[in-house]
Design a protein around this motif. Structure first.
Motif, mmCIF file in Angstrom:
data_model
loop_
_atom_site.group_PDB
_atom_site.id
_atom_site.type_symbol
_atom_site.label_atom_id
_atom_site.label_comp_id
_atom_site.label_asym_id
_atom_site.label_seq_id
_atom_site.Cartn_x
_atom_site.Cartn_y
_atom_site.Cartn_z
ATOM 1 N N GLY A 80 26.822 34.685 54.978
ATOM 2 C CA GLY A 80 27.947 33.929 55.530
ATOM 3 C C GLY A 80 27.676 32.441 55.595
ATOM 4 N N ASN A 81 28.748 31.659 55.629
ATOM 5 C CA ASN A 81 28.691 30.205 55.752
ATOM 6 C C ASN A 81 27.859 29.546 54.647
ATOM 7 O OD1 ASN A 81 29.622 27.887 57.029
ATOM 8 N ND2 ASN A 81 27.812 27.743 58.331
ATOM 9 N N GLY A 82 27.892 30.124 53.434
ATOM 10 C CA GLY A 82 27.166 29.551 52.305
ATOM 11 C C GLY A 82 25.686 29.865 52.286
ATOM 12 N N VAL A 83 25.237 30.757 53.173
ATOM 13 C CA VAL A 83 23.816 31.101 53.265
ATOM 14 C C VAL A 83 23.560 32.423 52.545
ATOM 15 C CG1 VAL A 83 21.916 31.672 54.834
ATOM 16 C CG2 VAL A 83 23.549 29.866 55.441
ATOM 17 N N TYR A 84 22.500 32.436 51.745
ATOM 18 C CA TYR A 84 22.077 33.610 50.985
ATOM 19 C C TYR A 84 20.592 33.837 51.269
ATOM 20 C CZ TYR A 84 26.458 32.938 48.497
ATOM 21 O OH TYR A 84 27.786 32.801 48.188
ATOM 22 N N VAL A 85 20.204 35.109 51.508
ATOM 23 C CA VAL A 85 18.828 35.415 51.876
ATOM 24 C C VAL A 85 18.257 36.470 50.931
ATOM 25 C CG1 VAL A 85 17.315 36.317 53.693
ATOM 26 C CG2 VAL A 85 19.251 34.863 54.305
ATOM 27 N N GLY A 86 17.037 36.211 50.478
ATOM 28 C CA GLY A 86 16.282 37.166 49.679
ATOM 29 C C GLY A 86 14.928 37.372 50.320
ATOM 30 N N LYS A 87 14.247 38.435 49.936
ATOM 31 C CA LYS A 87 12.926 38.712 50.506
ATOM 32 C C LYS A 87 11.915 38.820 49.375
ATOM 33 C CE LYS A 87 14.708 40.574 54.668
ATOM 34 N NZ LYS A 87 14.220 40.954 55.925
ATOM 35 N N ALA A 88 10.833 38.063 49.524
ATOM 36 C CA ALA A 88 9.804 38.008 48.484
ATOM 37 C C ALA A 88 8.514 38.654 48.963
ATOM 38 C CB ALA A 88 9.539 36.551 48.105
ATOM 39 N N ASN A 89 7.833 39.303 48.049
ATOM 40 C CA ASN A 89 6.521 39.859 48.328
ATOM 41 C C ASN A 89 5.484 38.876 47.801
ATOM 42 O OD1 ASN A 89 4.372 41.476 48.953
ATOM 43 N ND2 ASN A 89 4.706 42.915 47.288
ATOM 44 N N LEU A 90 5.059 37.959 48.666
ATOM 45 C CA LEU A 90 4.085 36.942 48.267
ATOM 46 C C LEU A 90 2.677 37.493 48.419
ATOM 47 C CD1 LEU A 90 5.715 33.853 50.010
ATOM 48 C CD2 LEU A 90 5.944 34.575 47.638
ATOM 49 N N GLU A 91 1.834 37.212 47.428
ATOM 50 C CA GLU A 91 0.468 37.716 47.447
ATOM 51 C C GLU A 91 -0.551 36.659 47.844
ATOM 52 O OE1 GLU A 91 -0.383 39.585 43.721
ATOM 53 O OE2 GLU A 91 1.457 40.762 43.767
ATOM 54 N N MET A 92 -0.214 35.400 47.598
ATOM 55 C CA MET A 92 -1.181 34.337 47.840
ATOM 56 C C MET A 92 -0.507 33.144 48.508
ATOM 57 S SD MET A 92 -3.161 34.269 44.169
ATOM 58 C CE MET A 92 -4.388 33.098 44.729
ATOM 59 N N GLU A 93 -1.288 32.419 49.296
ATOM 60 C CA GLU A 93 -0.771 31.171 49.827
ATOM 61 C C GLU A 93 -0.911 30.103 48.756
ATOM 62 O OE1 GLU A 93 -3.039 30.111 53.302
ATOM 63 O OE2 GLU A 93 -4.889 29.869 52.190
ATOM 64 N N GLY A 94 -0.065 29.072 48.850
ATOM 65 C CA GLY A 94 -0.153 28.003 47.876
ATOM 66 C C GLY A 94 1.177 27.330 47.631
ATOM 67 N N ASP A 95 1.258 26.641 46.505
ATOM 68 C CA ASP A 95 2.447 25.893 46.108
ATOM 69 C C ASP A 95 3.243 26.719 45.106
ATOM 70 O OD1 ASP A 95 1.641 23.658 47.634
ATOM 71 O OD2 ASP A 95 0.316 23.016 46.002
ATOM 72 N N TYR A 96 4.538 26.851 45.370
ATOM 73 C CA TYR A 96 5.423 27.647 44.537
ATOM 74 C C TYR A 96 6.591 26.810 44.026
ATOM 75 C CZ TYR A 96 3.242 32.010 46.098
ATOM 76 O OH TYR A 96 2.352 33.036 46.340
ATOM 77 N N THR A 97 7.128 27.238 42.895
ATOM 78 C CA THR A 97 8.388 26.716 42.383
ATOM 79 C C THR A 97 9.380 27.863 42.369
ATOM 80 O OG1 THR A 97 7.287 25.084 40.978
ATOM 81 C CG2 THR A 97 9.565 25.650 40.416
ATOM 82 N N ALA A 98 10.545 27.631 42.965
ATOM 83 C CA ALA A 98 11.618 28.626 42.959
ATOM 84 C C ALA A 98 12.652 28.182 41.939
ATOM 85 C CB ALA A 98 12.251 28.732 44.343
ATOM 86 N N ALA A 99 12.813 28.956 40.872
ATOM 87 C CA ALA A 99 13.866 28.714 39.876
ATOM 88 C C ALA A 99 15.075 29.518 40.340
ATOM 89 C CB ALA A 99 13.412 29.141 38.493
ATOM 90 N N ILE A 100 16.050 28.835 40.931
ATOM 91 C CA ILE A 100 17.200 29.478 41.555
ATOM 92 C C ILE A 100 18.375 29.455 40.589
ATOM 93 C CG2 ILE A 100 18.777 29.423 43.520
ATOM 94 C CD1 ILE A 100 16.512 27.757 44.947
ATOM 95 N N GLN A 101 18.915 30.654 40.308
ATOM 96 C CA GLN A 101 20.075 30.760 39.430
ATOM 97 C C GLN A 101 21.282 31.169 40.258
ATOM 98 O OE1 GLN A 101 19.614 32.858 35.734
ATOM 99 N NE2 GLN A 101 21.796 33.133 35.506
ATOM 100 N N ILE A 102 22.376 30.444 40.075
ATOM 101 C CA ILE A 102 23.611 30.712 40.799
ATOM 102 C C ILE A 102 24.726 30.931 39.794
ATOM 103 C CG2 ILE A 102 25.308 29.781 42.424
ATOM 104 C CD1 ILE A 102 22.955 28.083 43.541
ATOM 105 N N ASP A 103 25.431 32.039 39.950
ATOM 106 C CA ASP A 103 26.604 32.340 39.141
ATOM 107 C C ASP A 103 27.796 32.267 40.091
ATOM 108 O OD1 ASP A 103 28.531 33.258 37.422
ATOM 109 O OD2 ASP A 103 27.399 35.015 36.772
#
Length: 124
Positions: free
Chosen positions: A81-104
């Motif tokens: 709701g209100n333009g908010v979208y939630v996903g859940k990730a299974n992260l294995e390691m701490e560190g720096d990530y890049t999220a490639a977000i695709q919106i249709d």
């Protein structure tokens, strides 16, 4: 300036204009830490060119840990709701990530990259 430099600057400007054709604004929110073995919520808020929340979009992402070659984590987002979208990730390691977000949305596809850092939850 020589002709080659002017050509390169012109091409860069054309590419920049083409990449932002729909002007959707994406805000990524992640927790500062995660607990190994548990799913970590990843949230995006999507606003249209008028600053209004986007409803009914199909949102997915691939998380890639920078500097590592162990593959990426794919996730699909659910609209809350209100333009908010939630996903859940299974992260294995701490560190720096890049999220490639695709919106249709509204017949157009957008791709945006956002970066974030996350560490292990030390309060276990």
């Amino acid at each position: 300036m020589n002709k080659f430099t002017i050509l390169i600057i012109g091409l860069v400007m054309v590419l920049m204009a083409g990449c932002s054709s729909n002007n959707i604004e994406i805000k990524l929110t992640t927790p500062k830490s995660f607990t190994p073995g548990q799913l970590t919520p990843i949230q995006v808020k999507i606003l249209d060119p008028k600053g209004q929340p986007v409803k009914g979009a199909k949102v997915s992402a691939k998380l890639d840990m920078q500097g590592m070659s162990h593959g990426d984590t794919s996730l699909n987002f659910q609209e809350t709701g209100n333009g908010v979208y939630v996903g859940k990730a299974n992260l294995e390691m701490e560190g720096d990530y890049t999220a490639a977000i695709q919106i249709d949305y509204d017949g157009e596809k957008s791709l945006s990259e956002k970066r974030f850092s996350i560490v292990y939850n030390q309060a276990q």
